[in-house]
Motif scaffolding. Structure first.
Motif, PDB file in Angstrom:
ATOM      1  N   LEU B  75      32.160  52.948  65.640  1.00 28.86           N
ATOM      2  CA  LEU B  75      32.541  53.442  64.315  1.00 28.86           C
ATOM      3  C   LEU B  75      33.614  52.554  63.691  1.00 28.86           C
ATOM      4  N   ALA B  76      34.611  52.161  64.509  1.00 30.67           N
ATOM      5  CA  ALA B  76      35.690  51.312  64.005  1.00 30.67           C
ATOM      6  C   ALA B  76      35.136  49.977  63.525  1.00 30.67           C
ATOM      7  N   LEU B  79      33.187  50.555  60.149  1.00 28.41           N
ATOM      8  CA  LEU B  79      34.088  50.756  59.007  1.00 28.41           C
ATOM      9  C   LEU B  79      34.799  49.456  58.640  1.00 28.41           C
ATOM     10  N   LEU B  82      32.478  46.884  56.880  1.00 24.32           N
ATOM     11  CA  LEU B  82      32.211  47.204  55.476  1.00 24.32           C
ATOM     12  C   LEU B  82      33.419  46.843  54.615  1.00 24.32           C
ATOM     13  N   TRP B  83      34.600  47.275  55.065  1.00 26.12           N
ATOM     14  CA  TRP B  83      35.837  47.028  54.313  1.00 26.12           C
ATOM     15  C   TRP B  83      36.072  45.530  54.152  1.00 26.12           C
ATOM     16  N   ALA B 134      39.594  55.672  63.037  1.00 19.76           N
ATOM     17  CA  ALA B 134      40.355  55.588  61.783  1.00 19.76           C
ATOM     18  C   ALA B 134      41.598  54.729  61.927  1.00 19.76           C
ATOM     19  N   TRP B 137      40.035  50.264  62.913  1.00 20.33           N
ATOM     20  CA  TRP B 137      39.097  49.418  62.166  1.00 20.33           C
ATOM     21  C   TRP B 137      39.777  48.226  61.498  1.00 20.33           C
TER      22      TRP B 137
END
Lengths: 303, 266
Positions: B75-76, B79, B82-83, B134, B137
Motif C-alpha cells: 500500500l505504501a 500511494l 502515485l504521489w 500512511a 509512502w
C-alpha cells in the motif's frame, strides 16, 4: 550562493510550517478533552482560528501542560532532551568512526573474505530491530556476564549520566550498531559510485597506488555526502533512540513520548513530536548548507 | 544474492503458514506447569511465560507479521508511486508544494506519529496496515518523482500531451509503468521496513494486541522477565524477524543491481 541560500531557507520555512500543520491536524483526531488540553479556550472555534492560536502559544514556548495543574511540557522537554542528545551524540560519533572505513572497504574489496564478512554483518545489524539487539545485549552482557548494567543511567545530574559508563555502554552500543549499519550501507554505495568516476581512472593512469586512490580520491569525495546523510538520518536516529530509551528505562525524550503514549497523554506526544519535526527540518537545512559550502558544484547547479 | 533471498522467503512463508499444519501446538490455553522451560525434548525452542510452545508460537506469530507487513508495504509503495509520479509529471508549483509536504512528513520520526495515532485508535490489523502505509509512502514518493522528472521529457509522454491526452492518463499509463523497475525495488524495501515497524510497535505494547500474537509482542512479553535470563524467548522471534527483513532487503538490493546493470548495458 546567496540565491541558493535564499531558496533553501524559503523551502525550510515552508517545511517547518507544514510540520506544524501536520502535527495540528493529528491533534484534530484526538478526543475532545485531549484537544482542549492543548488548544484551551479556542477548542470551539474554526480550524484555522484554533491552529493560529495554538501556533501563537507554541511560539511563546508554551507547549501545554503534562497534566492538569502539573509540570509544563516545555519543562519536561528541558530535562529529557539533554539525555537524548548524550545518547544520540555518542552513538552517532561511534557510528561515523566505524561505518566510513567499513563502507569504503566493502566497496574497494567486495569479494575479499573481510568484504563479505562486513557485508553480512551490515545486513544483520540493518535488519535487527533495536529492541531485539538491545535485549540480546542485556541478556548476555548485562544479566549474563554482568559486565554492564541492564538499565540506562538513572542519575538526575547530567555529569553523573555521562560518567556512568557501566550503565551508559549498552544503550549507546545498541543505538550505535543500528546506525553503523545504516551509514555503512550508504558509504558502500557512495564509495562504489566514486570508484566508477573518471578521476579515479585518471589517478590510476597517473600511476597512483590503490592506497592513494582510496584515501585521496574515493574517501574525500564520498565524505561530502556524509553531511547530507547525517542531516537526513536525524528522524531515523531519533526513532531508534525512542526504542532504546524505552528498553533501557533511560528518561530521555523518546522514553517520555513512550510513557505519554501508554498514558494517552496527547499534549506531551504532540509537543515532543513538534520539536522533533522542526529539529529534523532545521538539521536537513544545515546539512544542505554545509554540503554547498564543501562542494561548489552543488550551489552552481541548483541556484 | 537474489536467489538466496527468495529461498529464505519461501522457507519462512512455509514455516509460518504450513508449519502449524505439521507441528501442532496449543497456543490458546495457559499451562503454568510448563512455563519458561528451556529448549529441550518436546519443546525444541522452549516455552514462554504461559507455558506455550515457543516454536509453534513463532510460526503463528509470523502470520500476523507477514500479513500486515506485506499489505502495508504494498500500500505504501502504491500511494508513494502515485504521489511521486503526479508530482514529477506536473512539475512547477504543484511539484514544489507536493514535495514540501513529503519533506515535512519525512522530518517527523515515523514511530512517533504512529504512537500518536495508535494512542487514539485501537490498533487492529487493518488499522495497523493503514497507519503504517500512511507514514511510510514518503520515501517512495521521492524516488518515483525523480524517475518521473526524467521520463516526462521523453517523446512518448510528450506525444500524449500533443495529442490532447488527459493528464491522469499520462501519469497512470506512461509515467507509472515506466518507473516500474524503481517501484519494484522499493516495494521490497518497503515490506521489510513495514515488518520492522510493526514489530517495533508491538514491542512497545501498541501494535498487535493480546490475545493475538506477532513476533514483536512475543519479545515485549519476554522483556518483562529479562533479568531471569530466558534467552530463547527473545532470540527465537528475534531471529525470525531478522531473517525475513534481511531477505527483503537483499531482494531489493539484488533487483536494484540488476536494474543498474541493465540500464548500463543499453
Amino acid at each position: 550562493m546567496t540565491a541558493f541560500l535564499a531558496r533553501r531557507m524559503l523551502q525550510a520555512i515552508a517545511v517547518v510550517i507544514l510540520v506544524t500543520l501536520i502535527v495540528f491536524t493529528l491533534l484534530e483526531l484526538a478526543p475532545g478533552p485531549d484537544r482542549a488540553a492543548v488548544v484551551g479556550t479556542a477548542a470551539h472555534s474554526q480550524f484555522l482560528v484554533q491552529y493560529l492560536s495554538w501556533l501563537g502559544q507554541v511560539l511563546h514556548g508554551n507547549l501545554g501542560v503534562v497534566s492538569a495543574g502539573g509540570e509544563s511540557v516545555a519543562a519536561l522537554l528541558a530535562t529529557s532532551l539533554p539525555r537524548t542528545l548524550i545518547l544520540v551524540g555518542f552513538s552517532t560519533l561511534i557510528a561515523l568512526a566505524v561505518a566510513i572505513p567499513a563502507g569504503i572497504f566493502q566497496a574497494a574489496r567486495p569479494s575479499s573474505v573481510t568484504g563479505h564478512g562486513l557485508r553480512v554483518l551490515t545486513y544483520v545489524f540493518y535488519s535487527m530491530p533495536a529492541f531485539v539487539l538491545g535485549s540480546v545485549l542485556i541478556l548476555f552482557l548485562g544479566v549474563g556476564a554482568r559486565w554492564f548494567g541492564a538499565e540506562g543511567p538513572q542519575y538526575a545530574g547530567l555529569g553523573q549520566v555521562i560518567t556512568d559508563w557501566r550503565d551508559l555502554t549498552l544503550p549507546v552500543l545498541t543505538l550505535a550498531l543500528g546506525t553503523i549499519a545504516i551509514f555503512a550501507r550508504y558509504m558502500r554505495s557512495a564509495a562504489a559510485d566514486s570508484l566508477d568516476e573518471e578521476y579515479v581512472e585518471a589517478a590510476r593512469a597517473r600511476g597512483a597506488d590503490e592506497r592513494r586512490v582510496l584515501l585521496r580520491h574515493v574517501l574525500r569525495n564520498s565524505l561530502v555526502p556524509v553531511v547530507t546523510l547525517l542531516g537526513l538520518s536525524i528522524p531515523q536516529i531519533l526513532g531508534g533512540a525512542l526504542v532504546v530509551e524505552s528498553l533501557f528505562n533511560f528518561p530521555g525524550v523518546g522514553f517520555q513520548i513512550w510513557q505519554a503514549a501508554q498514558n494517552h497523554n496527547v499534549p506531551v506526544i504532540l509537543g515532543f513530536t513538534l520539536v522533533f519535526g522542526v529539529g529534523a527540518a532545521i538539521g536537513s537545512l544545515l546539512a544542505d548548507i554545509a554540503y554547498a559550502l564543501l562542494d561548489p558544484r552543488v550551489r552552481y547547479a541548483r541556484a | 544474492m537474489g536467489s538466496a533471498a527468495v529461498a529464505i522467503l519461501v522457507a519462512m512463508f512455509a514455516f509460518c503458514f504450513l508449519g502449524p499444519l505439521v507441528y501442532h501446538t496449543d497456543q490458546v490455553h495457559v499451562f503454568f506447569k510448563f512455563a519458561n522451560l528451556s529448549p529441550g525434548a518436546g519443546h525444541p525452542l522452549g516455552t514462554d511465560a504461559d507455558g506455550d510452545d515457543e516454536l509453534g508460537r513463532v510460526m503463528v506469530g509470523g502470520q500476523a507479521s507477514l500479513e500486515v507487513g506485506i499489505a502495508a508495504g504494498l500500500l505504501a509503495a502504491f500511494l508513494g508511486s502515485l504521489w511521486g509520479a503526479a508530482s514529477g509529471y506536473f512539475g512547477g508549483v504543484t511539484d514544489a508544494v507536493m514535495m514540501r509536504i513529503v519533506d515535512a512528513g519525512i522530518a517527523i520520526p515515523t514511530i512517533v506519529v504512529l504512537l500518536l495515532i495508535v494512542t487514539i485508535y485501537r490498533p487492529t490489523e487493518p488499522v495497523l496496515v493503514l497507519v503504517i502505509a500512511a507514514t511510510s509512502w514518503l520515501s517512495t514518493a521521492r524516488l518515483v518523482r525523480a524517475e518521473a522528472l526524467a521520463l516526462r521529457t521523453r517523446e512518448y509522454v510528450q506525444m500524449v500531451r500533443v495529442m490532447g491526452g488527459a493528464s491522469p492518463r499520462a501519469v497512470l499509463r506512461h509515467i507509472a509503468p515506466n518507473a516500474l523497475g524503481t517501484i519494484a525495488v522499493n516495494v521490497s524495501f518497503q515490506i521489510g521496513n513495514a515488518i520492522l515497524i510493526l514489530a517495533t510497535l508491538s514491542y512497545l505494547g501498541l501494535g498487535v494486541q493480546f490475545p493475538a500474537v506477532d513476533w514483536g509482542n512475543m519479545i515485549f512479553s519476554a522483556v518483562q522477565t529479562i533479568s531471569s535470563g530466558y534467552w530463547w524467548q527473545i532470540v527465537s522471534p528475534g531471529v525470525a524477524i531478522m531473517l525475513v527483513v534481511v531477505a527483503f532487503t537483499m531482494l531489493g538490493d539484488a533487483l536494484r543491481d540488476g536494474l543498474k546493470s541493465k540500464s548500463r548495458g543499453r
